[in-house]
Design an enzyme around this catalytic site. Structure first.
Site, PDB file in Angstrom:
ATOM      1  N   ARG A 257       0.852  -1.200   0.000  1.00  0.00           N
ATOM      2  CA  ARG A 257       0.000   0.000   0.000  1.00  0.00           C
ATOM      3  C   ARG A 257       0.889   1.252   0.000  1.00  0.00           C
ATOM      4  NH1 ARG A 257      -5.314  -1.745   2.185  1.00  0.00           N
ATOM      5  NH2 ARG A 257      -5.491  -3.714   1.055  1.00  0.00           N
TER       6      ARG A 257
ATOM      7  N   GLU B 166       0.584   4.198   0.844  1.00  0.00           N
ATOM      8  CA  GLU B 166      -0.148   5.207   1.627  1.00  0.00           C
ATOM      9  C   GLU B 166       0.818   5.864   2.590  1.00  0.00           C
ATOM     10  OE1 GLU B 166      -3.002   2.822   3.664  1.00  0.00           O
ATOM     11  OE2 GLU B 166      -4.381   2.803   1.968  1.00  0.00           O
TER      12      GLU B 166
ATOM     13  N   ARG C 101      -0.938   1.478  13.093  1.00  0.00           N
ATOM     14  CA  ARG C 101      -1.497   0.254  12.531  1.00  0.00           C
ATOM     15  C   ARG C 101      -1.395   0.140  11.013  1.00  0.00           C
ATOM     16  NH1 ARG C 101      -8.006   0.683  13.223  1.00  0.00           N
ATOM     17  NH2 ARG C 101      -8.366   2.303  11.702  1.00  0.00           N
ATOM     18  N   HIS C 102      -0.641   1.032  10.397  1.00  0.00           N
ATOM     19  CA  HIS C 102      -0.467   0.956   8.941  1.00  0.00           C
ATOM     20  C   HIS C 102       0.990   0.736   8.576  1.00  0.00           C
ATOM     21  CE1 HIS C 102      -4.380   3.098   8.991  1.00  0.00           C
ATOM     22  NE2 HIS C 102      -4.593   2.327   7.946  1.00  0.00           N
TER      23      HIS C 102
ATOM     24  N   GLU D 254     -10.174  -2.418  13.282  1.00  0.00           N
ATOM     25  CA  GLU D 254     -10.538  -3.275  12.153  1.00  0.00           C
ATOM     26  C   GLU D 254      -9.426  -4.266  11.826  1.00  0.00           C
ATOM     27  OE1 GLU D 254     -11.246  -1.119   8.388  1.00  0.00           O
ATOM     28  OE2 GLU D 254     -10.363  -2.916   7.499  1.00  0.00           O
TER      29      GLU D 254
ATOM     30  N   SER E 116     -11.919  -6.616   6.258  1.00  0.00           N
ATOM     31  CA  SER E 116     -12.979  -6.007   5.457  1.00  0.00           C
ATOM     32  C   SER E 116     -13.442  -7.067   4.492  1.00  0.00           C
ATOM     33  CB  SER E 116     -12.395  -4.871   4.619  1.00  0.00           C
ATOM     34  OG  SER E 116     -12.722  -3.661   5.184  1.00  0.00           O
TER      35      SER E 116
ATOM     36  N   ARG F  36      -1.956  -7.128  12.051  1.00  0.00           N
ATOM     37  CA  ARG F  36      -3.010  -6.512  12.893  1.00  0.00           C
ATOM     38  C   ARG F  36      -3.588  -7.535  13.850  1.00  0.00           C
ATOM     39  NH1 ARG F  36      -6.558  -2.025  10.235  1.00  0.00           N
ATOM     40  NH2 ARG F  36      -4.861  -0.804   9.353  1.00  0.00           N
TER      41      ARG F  36
HETATM   42  P1  ATP Z   1      -7.838   0.777   7.335  1.00  0.00           P
HETATM   43  O1  ATP Z   1      -9.210   1.372   7.281  1.00  0.00           O
HETATM   44  O2  ATP Z   1      -7.434   0.315   8.698  1.00  0.00           O
HETATM   45  O3  ATP Z   1      -6.795   1.624   6.666  1.00  0.00           O
HETATM   46  P2  ATP Z   1      -8.530  -0.669   4.987  1.00  0.00           P
HETATM   47  O4  ATP Z   1      -9.996  -0.450   5.039  1.00  0.00           O
HETATM   48  O5  ATP Z   1      -7.693   0.089   4.027  1.00  0.00           O
HETATM   49  O6  ATP Z   1      -7.901  -0.559   6.467  1.00  0.00           O
HETATM   50  P3  ATP Z   1      -8.581  -3.156   3.630  1.00  0.00           P
HETATM   51  O7  ATP Z   1      -8.018  -2.583   2.390  1.00  0.00           O
HETATM   52  O8  ATP Z   1      -9.984  -3.531   3.625  1.00  0.00           O
HETATM   53  O9  ATP Z   1      -8.267  -2.197   4.835  1.00  0.00           O
HETATM   54  O10 ATP Z   1      -7.648  -4.365   4.084  1.00  0.00           O
HETATM   55  C1  ATP Z   1      -8.105  -5.473   4.819  1.00  0.00           C
HETATM   56  C2  ATP Z   1      -7.311  -5.641   6.093  1.00  0.00           C
HETATM   57  O11 ATP Z   1      -5.922  -5.547   5.837  1.00  0.00           O
HETATM   58  C3  ATP Z   1      -7.552  -4.581   7.137  1.00  0.00           C
HETATM   59  O12 ATP Z   1      -8.676  -4.876   7.899  1.00  0.00           O
HETATM   60  C4  ATP Z   1      -6.293  -4.691   7.967  1.00  0.00           C
HETATM   61  O13 ATP Z   1      -6.339  -5.815   8.830  1.00  0.00           O
HETATM   62  C5  ATP Z   1      -5.263  -4.949   6.930  1.00  0.00           C
HETATM   63  N1  ATP Z   1      -4.619  -3.712   6.489  1.00  0.00           N
HETATM   64  C6  ATP Z   1      -5.103  -2.799   5.607  1.00  0.00           C
HETATM   65  N2  ATP Z   1      -4.232  -1.809   5.396  1.00  0.00           N
HETATM   66  C7  ATP Z   1      -3.159  -2.088   6.144  1.00  0.00           C
HETATM   67  C8  ATP Z   1      -1.896  -1.447   6.339  1.00  0.00           C
HETATM   68  N3  ATP Z   1      -1.583  -0.333   5.687  1.00  0.00           N
HETATM   69  N4  ATP Z   1      -1.009  -2.006   7.187  1.00  0.00           N
HETATM   70  C9  ATP Z   1      -1.307  -3.154   7.825  1.00  0.00           C
HETATM   71  N5  ATP Z   1      -2.464  -3.816   7.683  1.00  0.00           N
HETATM   72  C10 ATP Z   1      -3.388  -3.301   6.862  1.00  0.00           C
END
Ligand code: ATP
Length: 536
Positions: A308, A310, A316-317, A459, A462, A510
């Site tokens: 990602r 981002e 948590r990211h 979370e 998803s 996570r």
């Molecule tokens: P968040 O809202 O926490 O940024 P997201 O909605 O972008 O998450 P999804 O794309 O649906 O998350 O990804 C599914 C799962 O992957 C998330 O619930 C989380 O457990 C994990 N996840 C998502 N983005 C990250 C990240 N940048 N780093 C670590 N784990 C992640």
């Protein structure tokens, strides 16, 4: 590829096999020389001709190059208890702490999350020369020790093996830690002191190591009892995810990580050069696991790296994490899938609690946390009901707003108080906050057949029913402003009929973090990658 070749590839200087062999031989010679001169020096100090009763019972092995097989049976530290009183055993571990005084030397030996007290005392079986040699072995060196198990009168508070110690009469250095350690293992695994404790810490005995220093020296930080516990639990999450899904008829698949189009519509992808053009790193296996369903795989899962781009500098990211993804065809209702995922996660939690009590306790010493609570079957709440609960507790939020991180956390607290669970499922999210491929709710088009799952108010998953009708999918993609041309192959894969299906994506780090109640995801990634960290 053997170890030497791997080292060669990873290292900056490329050495030939011949050079490596030569180096290894030189190192072996040097270590043997050092051990011999240490032993000789001690004998001389002891009074020259005085016989060393421990001769041949201590020293350094020199480089172990698989030249001989030794028939020594080692006992794991975790298995040593008072039932073994009086037995002579061999153990291998690292010198965690060492303290010599007069004719005694105490060692804390460490292996994984376990520690054992070793006593070396000058007796008719142990010479002064051996004691001197042992006392000089550096912390973090790996040693083999033979000794007698002894019950102790008062518990050994500083070790995990509290009811016994081992009285050593033989000690060999397997691999010495040389030079100054960039951090002390004990400091890196110490619980952060309270302000009051800090105020009273006149001798600076409660030092801790900041996260960056720990991550910069990850090889040492991984040895802490805390890290050993974290990664044992993480291994358990992956293992039980596989086990429980296979039990339910899921097949493991592997999806490409280099892709030509962004899976979720464009933003947040890393671009990499690809011969004369460019490609992207997959931000999820989403499209491929769905195509596998259209290809009649029925139930699939995959565990792999997800990227990602981002710039999120949060607890948590990360920019790279491990995704535990699954997708499943269902007969009539996506709840068949949602409840299966709930069952699998609960199965994982139960297995972790049953199998990793020692590791959880080890982590809790540095990061105290309430035991993870859950109810069975999993609690399912409707998104609209969660909004109502938040509003009852003074939060202002619109019907179709997504939850912010503080709102998620507060909701987690309210749910824990009301339903006594740290794990729950939130069902029927507003359609507007979900990706284009999410199936709308047939009863209320403002909502969708989608869900998130939460641990301790954050979370971890998803998921949703996905649209398996190509025309409807095209319409929804257009509505989201997505360039249809770029995802045509994905859309077309539903043209020849496809089972209705749903699934979800879980972040491995996570789950590890939140199960253990740790405050930062980086601690749960072997080599974390975030916007500011790309090494080690
Ligand atoms: P968040 O809202 O926490 O940024 P997201 O909605 O972008 O998450 P999804 O794309 O649906 O998350 O990804 C599914 C799962 O992957 C998330 O619930 C989380 O457990 C994990 N996840 C998502 N983005 C990250 C990240 N940048 N780093 C670590 N784990 C992640």
């Amino acid at each position: 590829m053997d170890g030497a070749e791997q080292q060669q590839e990873g290292g900056e200087q490329k050495l030939s096999k011949k050079q490596l062999n030569k180096l290894a031989k030189q190192q072996k010679k040097q270590e043997a020389k050092e051990a011999a001169s240490a032993a000789q020096g001690q004998q001389q100090e002891q009074g020259g001709d005085e016989e060393d009763v421990s001769a041949g019972k201590y020293g350094a092995y020199g480089l172990i190059q698989s030249g001989e097989v030794k028939d020594i049976k080692f006992t794991e530290l975790k298995d040593i208890d008072e039932s073994m009183h009086g037995q002579d055993i061999w153990v291998r571990g690292r010198i965690h702490a060492i303290r010599a005084k007069g004719k005694t030397c105490f060692i804390v030996l460490r292996s994984g999350v376990y520690t054992l007290q070793i006593g070396v005392f000058v007796t008719e079986k142990v010479s002064k020369a051996m004691l001197k040699f042992v006392s000089a072995v550096s912390r973090e060196s790996i040693v083999d020790i033979q000794g007698t198990v002894q019950k102790v009168d008062a518990p050994v508070e500083s070790c995990t093996q509290k009811t016994v110690e081992v009285h050593a009469f033989e000690l060999w250095v397997v691999s010495a830690a040389k030079g100054q350690l960039p951090l002390q293992i004990e400091d890196a695994m110490r619980r952060a002191p309270t302000e009051e404790e800090l105020a009273n810490d006149k001798e600076n005995k409660l030092a801790t190591v900041n996260l960056d220093t720990r991550l910069d020296n990850r090889v040492l930080d991984l040895r802490t009892i805390t890290s050993q516990g974290i990664f044992a639990v993480q291994d358990g999450v992956g293992y039980h995810f596989r086990r429980l899904l296979r039990q339910r008829g899921f097949r493991e698949i592997h999806t490409p990580k280099i892709i030509s189009a962004a899976s979720e519509g464009g933003a947040n992808v890393f671009t990499v050069s690809y011969f004369k053009g460019s490609a992207y790193l997959a931000q999820s296996p989403q499209l491929y696991k769905q195509i596998a369903i259209a290809g009649d795989f029925g139930k699939v899962f995959t565990i792999g790296a997800v990227f990602r781009a981002e710039d999120s500098n949060t607890h948590r990211h990360m920019t790279e994490f491990v995704g535990l993804d699954l997708e499943m065809a269902f007969k009539f209702h996506y709840h068949e899938v949602m409840l299966t995922i709930g069952e699998v996660l609960i199965g994982i939690f139960k297995s972790l609690q049953a199998e990793f009590a020692d590791e959880i306790a080890a982590v809790n010493q540095q990061y105290p946390a309430e035991p993870f609570k859950f109810v069975e079957p999993a609690l399912v709440l409707k998104f609209a009901d969660a909004i109502a609960l938040l509003r009852e507790n003074g939060v202002e939020i619109g019907d179709e707003d997504d939850l912010s991180t503080p709102q998620e956390k507060f909701l987690g607290k309210l749910v824990r108080d009301k339903y006594k669970t740290d794990f729950y499922i939130l069902d029927k999210f507003p359609l507007a906050v979900r990706p284009f491929y999410t199936m709308p709710d047939p009863h209320n088009p403002k909502y969708s057949n989608s869900y998130d799952m939460f641990m301790r108010g954050e979370e971890i998953l998803s998921g949703a029913q996905r649209i398996h009708d190509p025309d409807f999918l095209t319409e929804r993609a257009k509505h989201h402003g997505i360039d249809i041309g770029k995802i045509q192959a994905y859309i077309d894969s539903f043209r020849y009929g496809c089972s209705p299906h749903a699934g979800g994506g879980i972040g491995l780090e996570r789950v590890t973090m939140l199960f253990l109640g740790i405050h930062n995801i980086r601690l749960c990634s072997l080599f974390p990658r975030d916007p500011k960290r790309l090494t080690p």
